[in-house]
Design a protein around this motif. Structure first.
Motif, PDB file in Angstrom:
ATOM      1  N   PHE A  61       0.585   5.113   1.178  1.00  0.00           N
ATOM      2  CA  PHE A  61      -0.168   6.292   2.217  1.00  0.00           C
ATOM      3  C   PHE A  61       0.247   7.638   1.915  1.00  0.00           C
TER       4      PHE A  61
ATOM      5  N   LEU B  80       4.110   7.189   2.285  1.00  0.00           N
ATOM      6  CA  LEU B  80       4.780   6.154   2.896  1.00  0.00           C
ATOM      7  C   LEU B  80       4.164   4.728   2.153  1.00  0.00           C
TER       8      LEU B  80
ATOM      9  N   GLN C 190       0.933  -1.091  -0.101  1.00  0.00           N
ATOM     10  CA  GLN C 190      -0.009  -0.129  -0.005  1.00  0.00           C
ATOM     11  C   GLN C 190       0.753   1.156  -0.037  1.00  0.00           C
TER      12      GLN C 190
ATOM     13  N   PHE D  37       6.188  -0.434   7.554  1.00  0.00           N
ATOM     14  CA  PHE D  37       6.039   0.780   6.663  1.00  0.00           C
ATOM     15  C   PHE D  37       7.729   0.993   6.587  1.00  0.00           C
ATOM     16  N   GLY D  38       7.753   1.687   5.318  1.00  0.00           N
ATOM     17  CA  GLY D  38       9.137   2.311   5.177  1.00  0.00           C
ATOM     18  C   GLY D  38       9.155   3.742   5.877  1.00  0.00           C
ATOM     19  N   GLN D  39      10.188   4.434   5.999  1.00  0.00           N
ATOM     20  CA  GLN D  39      10.468   5.814   6.627  1.00  0.00           C
ATOM     21  C   GLN D  39       9.687   6.887   6.035  1.00  0.00           C
TER      22      GLN D  39
ATOM     23  N   LEU E 114       1.383  -4.391   9.150  1.00  0.00           N
ATOM     24  CA  LEU E 114       1.902  -3.771   8.105  1.00  0.00           C
ATOM     25  C   LEU E 114       3.049  -3.125   8.466  1.00  0.00           C
TER      26      LEU E 114
END
Lengths: 112, 113
Positions: free
Chosen positions: A36, A89, A34, A102-104, A100
């Motif tokens: 965001f 993100l 995903q 997440f990347g930074q 989930l």
């Protein structure tokens, strides 16, 4: 352990340009990915979701692609506008879990 | 449809003090998540509830963090005692069980001095 990386950490472009944000992940056994958007002081808003069986998804000026074999995804924004300024993100979900990872994030600034 | 509600929006405390955050998910969402987002990083899942049961708390620092969801609706996240490194935004999200869509609240920004 899944790790998600987004490069660059920040990006500034003039209004009207097309741009690409990058996301890479280490474990290709994902269920979906995903993208965001996060505005200052606000929560996350889902932009696009790509299932592991799909190659891309489109919504308006946004297009997200997924290459599971190489562990990469891109978010393409066409004809950028100042209102697109936000942090973007990406997050991956592993098969069998709802968690989930997440990347930074990439902080995007569109200059009028 | 009302979104995910969180309170307070901002909190400043001194280290070693305790603090609690509250989350009210979207009506009908049985799954609730608490994430911690440190400045410049992506959110990290702290705990996931399904109704009032814990599904995943593997990244919750259990020596100082606790969370509950007694009636399967509202949830509270507590930190006791707080450390400087707990300064972050705490995000609550909710979803239908098994759904791909997680809906996020505005978050609580915690500053520990």
């Amino acid at each position: 352990k899944q790790e998600v990386t987004q490069i660059p950490a920040a990006l500034s472009v003039p209004e009207g340009e097309n741009l690409v944000l990058n996301c890479s992940f280490t474990d290709s056994a994902i269920y979906n990915l995903q993208w965001f958007r996060q505005d200052p002081g606000k929560g996350l808003t889902s932009l696009l979701l790509i299932q592991s069986s799909q190659r891309e998804q489109t919504s308006g000026r946004l297009n997200a692609s997924l290459d599971k074999s190489s562990g990469r995804s891109t978010l393409y924004i066409a004809a950028s506008q100042p209102g697109d300024s936000a942090t973007y993100l990406c997050a991956v979900r592993r098969r069998g879990a709802q968690k989930l990872v997440f990347g930074q994030g990439t902080r995007l600034t569109i200059n009028p | 449809e009302a979104g995910v509600a969180q309170s307070p929006r901002y909190k400043i405390i001194e280290k070693r003090q305790s603090v609690a955050f509250w989350c009210n998910p979207i009506s009908g969402h049985a799954t609730l998540y608490w994430y911690q987002q440190i400045l410049g990083q992506g959110p990290k899942l702290l705990i996931q509830f399904q109704n009032n049961g814990v599904v995943d708390d593997s990244q919750l620092p259990k020596d100082r963090f606790s969370a509950e969801r007694l009636k399967g609706v509202d949830s509270t996240l507590k930190i006791q005692p707080a450390k400087l490194e707990d300064s972050a935004v705490y995000l609550c999200a909710s979803s239908f069980p098994g759904s791909d869509e997680q809906y996020f609240g505005p978050g609580t920004r915690l500053t520990v001095t």
